[in-house]
Design an enzyme around this catalytic site. Structure first.
Site, PDB file in Angstrom:
ATOM      1  CG  ASP A  34       4.712 -40.707  24.387  1.00  0.00           C
ATOM      2  OD1 ASP A  34       5.417 -40.817  24.144  1.00  0.00           O
ATOM      3  OD2 ASP A  34       3.751 -40.161  25.164  1.00  0.00           O
ATOM      4  CG  LEU A  35      10.728 -43.440  21.308  1.00  0.00           C
ATOM      5  CD1 LEU A  35      10.500 -44.257  22.190  1.00  0.00           C
ATOM      6  CD2 LEU A  35      10.698 -44.511  20.345  1.00  0.00           C
TER       7      LEU A  35
ATOM      8  CE1 TYR B 284       8.158 -47.600  10.903  1.00  0.00           C
ATOM      9  CE2 TYR B 284       9.306 -49.289   8.560  1.00  0.00           C
ATOM     10  CZ  TYR B 284       9.035 -48.897   9.742  1.00  0.00           C
ATOM     11  OH  TYR B 284       9.896 -49.919  10.842  1.00  0.00           O
TER      12      TYR B 284
END
Length: 282
Positions: free
Chosen positions: A30-31, A119
């Site tokens: 899980d990042l 982002y």
């Protein structure tokens, strides 16, 4: 064994079709837990790692920058450091969004960066963390990825084009659409190349050809899919989004072909394959 981080994403799903590739999804990596990701790599000790997972909700990142940073920057750095400690290659898939989109010339891998949104900032921080880890690595920037599954431009256009006779599509953003299958194959090939030649460590670009606007991309989608939907070109200013997009997403991919023998894929051929895959599953 090449371990590809990601399981449900477009690139990871395509990578899972390649021999001697294993996928690691959120259940084991899980990042949102960078230290846990690093610990898992130390436990399984693959031959090389490709990170195909990321926080890719560009607009949502504007209000969730901390989460985007954790997933796109802290996790890749932690995984790259684990790989460096084990002496194994790490391939990080990055994005054209690390650039500011000015001008109209294709960006070289060493061109100055200047992300326009959260982002892009998170992905750039991830690049910097991977480099700082000091191990054999490749940062592979790409653009406009599409495949038969997930949220992408092709699937959106097919849905909208089936219901509308006319569709306004942005015509002043230019880039290279990239088939997920080609990107997956390139990423795995580069990881294997690094095992033999860590001297090819560095930053590279890989995107489809020819460069096109979103409007031009949409026209080709409708033409190949046999949809009678007219595309009206509109400027970016007519389609405001929470996150600002670069106008110029052209990437110079020359060094990637030179170093790894990987030419730019023709996205129009990739589109035909994707449309056939979607036809088989709908």
């Amino acid at each position: 064994m090449i371990l590809v981080v990601g399981q449900s994403g477009q690139v990871a799903q395509e990578a899972g079709r390649i021999d001697s590739v294993s996928l690691a999804g959120r259940a084991t990596m899980d990042l949102n837990d960078p230290d846990g990701c690093a610990a898992h790599l130390h436990a399984v000790r693959p031959d090389a790692v490709v990170n195909a997972a990321a926080f890719t909700a560009v607009d949502r990142a504007e209000d969730a920058e901390a989460e985007a940073y954790r997933v796109n920057a802290e996790a890749p750095e932690a995984m790259a450091r684990a790989c460096a400690a084990m002496g194994i290659p790490f391939v990080q898939i990055s994005t054209d969004y690390v650039f500011d989109g000015s001008g109209d010339a294709p960006r070289q891998p060493d061109a100055a960066t200047g992300p326009l949104n959260a982002y892009g900032r998170s992905k750039l921080a991830g690049e910097e963390g991977v480099r700082a880890a000091g191990g054999p690595h490749v940062i592979l920037r790409t653009s406009w990825v599409f495949g038969p599954t997930g949220a992408n431009f092709v699937r959106s256009m097919l849905r909208l084009g089936a219901d509308r006779r006319v569709l306004g599509v942005v015509d002043d953003q230019i880039g290279g659409p990239t088939p997920a299958r080609d990107l997956a194959a390139a990423s795995v090939a580069i990881a294997r190349h690094l095992l033999l030649d860590p001297g090819t460590t560095g930053t590279y670009h890989f995107a489809g050809t020819p460069d096109v606007s979103w409007a031009g991309f949409a026209r080709e989608i409708f033409a190949q899919a046999g949809l009678e939907c007219r595309v009206d070109p509109i400027p970016t200013t007519a389609f405001p989004t929470p996150a600002k997009r670069p106008l110029n997403s052209r990437l110079d991919c020359t060094s990637t072909e030179t170093a790894f023998g990987l030419p730019r894929p023709d996205w129009r051929a990739g589109l035909r394959t994707v449309l056939a895959q979607i036809g088989e599953t709908t």
